[in-house]
Write an enzyme that holds these catalytic residues in place. Structure first.
Site, PDB file in Angstrom:
ATOM      1  N   GLY A   1      -5.483  53.379 -37.560  1.00  0.00           N
ATOM      2  CA  GLY A   1      -4.922  53.482 -36.215  1.00  0.00           C
ATOM      3  C   GLY A   1      -5.649  52.582 -35.248  1.00  0.00           C
TER       4      GLY A   1
ATOM      5  N   ASP B   1     -14.060  64.673 -24.346  1.00  0.00           N
ATOM      6  CA  ASP B   1     -12.636  64.517 -24.660  1.00  0.00           C
ATOM      7  C   ASP B   1     -12.218  65.520 -25.732  1.00  0.00           C
ATOM      8  OD1 ASP B   1     -10.199  63.404 -24.124  1.00  0.00           O
ATOM      9  OD2 ASP B   1     -10.456  61.643 -25.390  1.00  0.00           O
TER      10      ASP B   1
END
Length: 513
Positions: free
Chosen positions: A36, A153
């Protein structure tokens, strides 16, 4: 161009990274296929040549690391993450090479399914499964916080559920911010809106590990209810307001049938004021394990002699008395509205509402508002209550955001550079156009005890360095964008004046600096 500027040299690492790296060996790992792409670069599945085990190699943006100071910060931060004690709940950082032509990280390969994908496939999870996943993520955060690092995060997209059911944190917002370019708008925030704590909206720099715990609370709520408590973040303003005011449907309403104690854990995690959240991630893990076993959470509460318990989590005022509409309903001889418990910044306080039978705290008559300490015994007209608040006496984990920053560039300038040259190369120069306020603020705090003269001298030295660097960067930005020679936009820099970006023959742009 005069001054030694070499555009080819600046773009060389970018061009090198664009070449297909399949089959290349980096830090002993042969790249096999891309997994990715993201803001900090590309993730590749690789195989270690020494033992044949799989690993993940993250190729980092070389332009973002062209600056020696930023590279040094990156090295320090990833070295800290390498020290995180081995645990199945945090991906291991196996190696860092920021000096290579393709700067990269080597990470443990974590098999399993992404938690975000699991949610999309299955929908809301059974509450016990969700509590186990959240417990694992809390244990991972505890290991990260031990090293003084804030993840920043936490969300389902940054967690993987292994085949054995254990959950693992696999990505760090710290790294994302560090390697992000300055091509952002002034309104862009650090983090994912739906999971951000109120203090992150107010001040991106004023954060500790409790912002991770807020995000964990959002994640746990989403796992049980099927949707985040404050919306998806598509409307950031509405999400901010809801998170800041604590406006969300209680978990037991969004997911009927969940234990009340699990809802209390979520309420503690989602407290708008970080002072009223869990102070440490390991305490969250402990409570989630207790709730899974049918036990109670560590929520503050009033407890009667017969064991009845009134949690003090939602709201800021609780009326104690024998009236049926009181939040804490007591038997006679307590007055209908005997006293009021108030949650304040420093803790709980008790106010007498002129109960006819009298009010005592630790055996002393209550004559005015009184701050309560955990364990204090209250006597309300002969009815005994004790305040339990085990979390308030626990020190907050010593965490901080390590050396990360995001800089802002004027949007018209970025657009012109994106049209004329490689925007990532331009971004490296744009970061030098505006002074970074973080070092100045840190200098001021560090020297506050020394005296105002020392602070002033340090800040003046910093301002002089900024003034020296900005014109140099402006020249190179002009070289990238082509300047007025191509009839495009041109950058006007005046000493001591804000920078303006405008096109010849058009009105001066407003609000761009």
């Amino acid at each position: 161009m005069d001054g030694g500027f070499d555009l080819d040299a600046l773009l060389r690492p970018v061009r090198a990274q664009r070449a297909d790296p399949t089959g290349q060996v980096l830090s002993g790992c042969r790249l096999e296929r891309i997994l990715g792409r993201g803001g900090m670069g590309e993730a590749w599945l690789a195989r270690r040549e020494a033992d044949g085990l799989q690993a993940v190699v993250k190729l980092l943006d070389p332009v973002a690391l062209a600056d020696a100071e930023r590279r040094a910060r990156a090295r320090r931060e990833w070295a800290t993450l390498c020290k995180v004690r081995p645990t199945p709940h945090v991906v291991q950082v196996l190696g860092v090479d920021l000096e290579h032509e393709r700067p990269h990280l080597v990470l443990e390969f974590v098999p399993g399914e992404g938690l975000h994908a699991l949610l999309r496939r299955r929908g809301a999870l059974p509450w016990a499964d969700a509590a186990r996943v959240a417990r694992d993520l809390a244990l991972g955060l505890a290991a990260v916080h031990e090293q003084g690092v804030v993840h920043r995060d936490v969300k389902p997209a940054n967690a993987i559920v292994r085949p054995d059911g254990a959950a693992t944190l696999v990505d760090f917002g710290l790294a994302k911010d560090l390697f992000a370019t300055s091509v952002t708008s002034p309104q862009m925030l650090l983090g994912t809106a739906a999971y951000m704590a109120p203090e992150q909206w107010a001040d991106a720099a004023a954060r500790d590990g409790r912002c991770d715990l807020f995000a964990l609370g959002v994640t746990l709520y989403e796992l049980v209810a099927g949707a985040p408590p404050f919306g998806t973040g598509q409307d950031p303003g509405a999400t901010e307001e809801a998170a800041t005011t604590g406006d969300y449907a209680p978990l037991e309403e969004a997911a009927p049938g969940v234990p009340g104690e699990l809802a209390l854990v979520v309420d503690l995690l989602l407290a708008p004021d970080p002072a009223w959240r869990y102070p440490r991630a390991d305490l969250v893990a402990r409570d989630l394990e207790a709730v899974r076993g049918g036990g109670a959470s560590s929520a503050p509460c009033m407890v009667a002699a017969d064991g009845r318990r009134w949690p003090l989590v939602r709201g800021r005022r609780w009326t104690l008395g024998s009236a049926p509409d009181c939040q804490v309903v007591l038997p006679p001889p307590a007055s209908p509205r005997h006293a009021q418990l108030r949650r304040e910044a420093a803790g709980f306080a008790l106010v007498d509402l002129r109960g006819s039978a009298g009010t005592r705290v630790q055996g002393e008559p209550l004559t005015g508002p009184r701050a309560l300490a955990p364990g204090d015994l209250l006597d309300l007209g002969g009815v005994a209550l004790r305040l339990l608040d085990p979390l308030r006496a626990t020190p907050v984990a010593a965490t901080e955001v390590v050396d990360a920053r995001r800089e802002v560039a004027p949007a018209p300038l970025v657009q012109a550079l994106a049209a004329d040259a490689d925007p990532r190369a331009a971004a490296w120069l744009l970061e030098r156009l505006a002074p970074d306020p973080a070092p100045a603020a840190a200098t001021q705090r560090a020297l506050a005890a020394v005296g105002p003269e020392a602070v002033r001298a340090a800040l003046e030295a910093r301002a002089a360095e900024d003034a020296r660097v900005a014109p140099w960067a402006a020249e190179r930005v002009l070289a990238l964008a082509g300047g007025a020679r191509r009839g495009g936009a041109r950058l006007v820099v005046r000493r001591g004046a804000p920078r303006r970006w405008r096109r010849p023959g058009r009105p001066r742009a407003r609000g761009c600096s």
